[in-house]
Design a protein around this motif. Structure first.
Motif, mmCIF file in Angstrom:
data_model
loop_
_atom_site.group_PDB
_atom_site.id
_atom_site.type_symbol
_atom_site.label_atom_id
_atom_site.label_comp_id
_atom_site.label_asym_id
_atom_site.label_seq_id
_atom_site.Cartn_x
_atom_site.Cartn_y
_atom_site.Cartn_z
ATOM 1 N N LYS A 184 13.841 10.352 -43.180
ATOM 2 C CA LYS A 184 13.711 8.933 -42.876
ATOM 3 C C LYS A 184 12.255 8.655 -42.514
ATOM 4 O O LYS A 184 11.751 9.193 -41.526
ATOM 5 C CB LYS A 184 14.615 8.590 -41.693
ATOM 6 N N ARG A 185 11.574 7.824 -43.317
ATOM 7 C CA ARG A 185 10.174 7.498 -43.027
ATOM 8 C C ARG A 185 10.163 6.167 -42.278
ATOM 9 O O ARG A 185 10.353 5.107 -42.884
ATOM 10 C CB ARG A 185 9.352 7.419 -44.327
ATOM 11 N N GLY A 233 8.699 3.106 -39.690
ATOM 12 C CA GLY A 233 7.459 2.385 -39.419
ATOM 13 C C GLY A 233 6.569 2.238 -40.635
ATOM 14 O O GLY A 233 5.354 2.250 -40.520
ATOM 15 N N ARG A 234 7.185 2.117 -41.824
ATOM 16 C CA ARG A 234 6.395 1.994 -43.055
ATOM 17 C C ARG A 234 6.681 0.663 -43.767
ATOM 18 O O ARG A 234 6.811 0.614 -44.985
ATOM 19 C CB ARG A 234 6.698 3.169 -43.998
ATOM 20 N N GLY A 235 6.840 -0.373 -42.950
ATOM 21 C CA GLY A 235 7.040 -1.714 -43.528
ATOM 22 C C GLY A 235 8.504 -2.086 -43.592
ATOM 23 O O GLY A 235 9.375 -1.233 -43.649
ATOM 24 N N SER A 291 11.103 -0.977 -46.359
ATOM 25 C CA SER A 291 11.676 0.374 -46.309
ATOM 26 C C SER A 291 13.027 0.385 -45.591
ATOM 27 O O SER A 291 13.784 1.343 -45.691
ATOM 28 C CB SER A 291 10.734 1.333 -45.583
ATOM 29 N N HIS A 348 13.197 0.461 -42.404
ATOM 30 C CA HIS A 348 12.927 1.036 -41.076
ATOM 31 C C HIS A 348 11.552 0.610 -40.577
ATOM 32 O O HIS A 348 10.799 1.403 -40.020
ATOM 33 C CB HIS A 348 12.998 2.571 -41.127
ATOM 34 N N GLY A 349 11.223 -0.645 -40.777
ATOM 35 C CA GLY A 349 9.925 -1.153 -40.336
ATOM 36 C C GLY A 349 10.035 -1.836 -38.986
ATOM 37 O O GLY A 349 11.024 -1.675 -38.268
ATOM 38 N N ALA A 406 11.020 0.218 -36.036
ATOM 39 C CA ALA A 406 11.097 1.631 -36.419
ATOM 40 C C ALA A 406 12.333 2.329 -35.849
ATOM 41 O O ALA A 406 12.268 3.471 -35.403
ATOM 42 C CB ALA A 406 9.834 2.366 -36.002
#
Length: 149
Positions: free
Chosen positions: A17-18, A20-22, A25, A27-28, A31
Motif C-alpha cells: 500500500k503506497r 500519501g501519494r495523492g 491512489s 490513500h492520499g 494517508a
C-alpha cells in the motif's frame, strides 16, 4: 516447462500500500490515519509503558533501599568444627588443602576461619583471615595461626 515459465501462484503476491501519494491512489490526503486527533499527527501516540493516564507500573513499584558496596570483599566461611573433622593432628590448613578436601571450590577464593564448634586437634592455620574466637580455639588446642591472617 522452463525456468522462464515459473510464476508465483495466482493471488499470492500483493503490491504494498503506497500511502500519501495523492487522492487518486485512494490513500492520499490523510494517508489512512483518519482525520484529526493524536494518532493522525506525526510523532503522535503514546510512549512505551503508558497506561491510559493510570500511574505506570514502573512508578508504582518501590525503590530499592540502601546501596551495594562495589569494594566489598567476600570470604568463604569455614568453621573450626569442620576443620576438626577434616584434618589430622599436626596438619597445616591452607587454601590449597581446603580445595583438595572439597571445602571450597577454587584456590583463588578468600577464606575466613570462624569459631563455631569445638577443636580438639593441633592445627597450623594459614588462610586469608581468622576470627578472634577461632584464633583463641586454635591456640587453646595447641595449634597456631600463621600469616597472611
Amino acid at each position: 516447462m522452463q525456468l522462464k515459465d515459473l510464476r508465483p501462484a495466482e493471488g499470492s503476491k500483493k503490491n504494498r500500500k503506497r500511502i500519501g501519494r495523492g487522492n487518486s491512489s485512494g490513500h492520499g490526503t490523510t494517508a489512512g490515519r483518519g482525520t484529526k486527533g493524536q494518532l493522525s499527527r506525526s510523532g503522535g501516540g503514546k510512549g512505551a509503558g503508558f497506561e491510559g493516564g493510570q500511574q505506570p507500573l514502573a512508578m508504582r513499584l518501590p525503590k530499592l533501599p540502601g546501596f551495594k558496596n562495589r569494594n566489598r570483599v567476600e570470604y568463604a566461611p569455614v568453621n573450626v568444627a569442620r576443620l576438626d573433622g577434616l584434618f589430622n593432628d599436626g596438619d597445616t590448613v591452607t587454601v590449597e588443602a581446603l580445595v583438595e578436601k572439597g571445602v571450597i571450590k577454587r584456590t583463588y577464593e578468600l577464606v575466613k576461619v570462624l569459631g563455631d564448634g569445638e577443636l580438639t586437634k593441633k592445627l597450623t592455620v594459614s588462610v586469608d583471615k581468622v576470627s578472634a574466637s577461632a584464633k583463641a580455639k586454635i591456640e587453646a588446642a595447641g595449634g597456631k595461626v600463621e600469616a597472611p591472617c
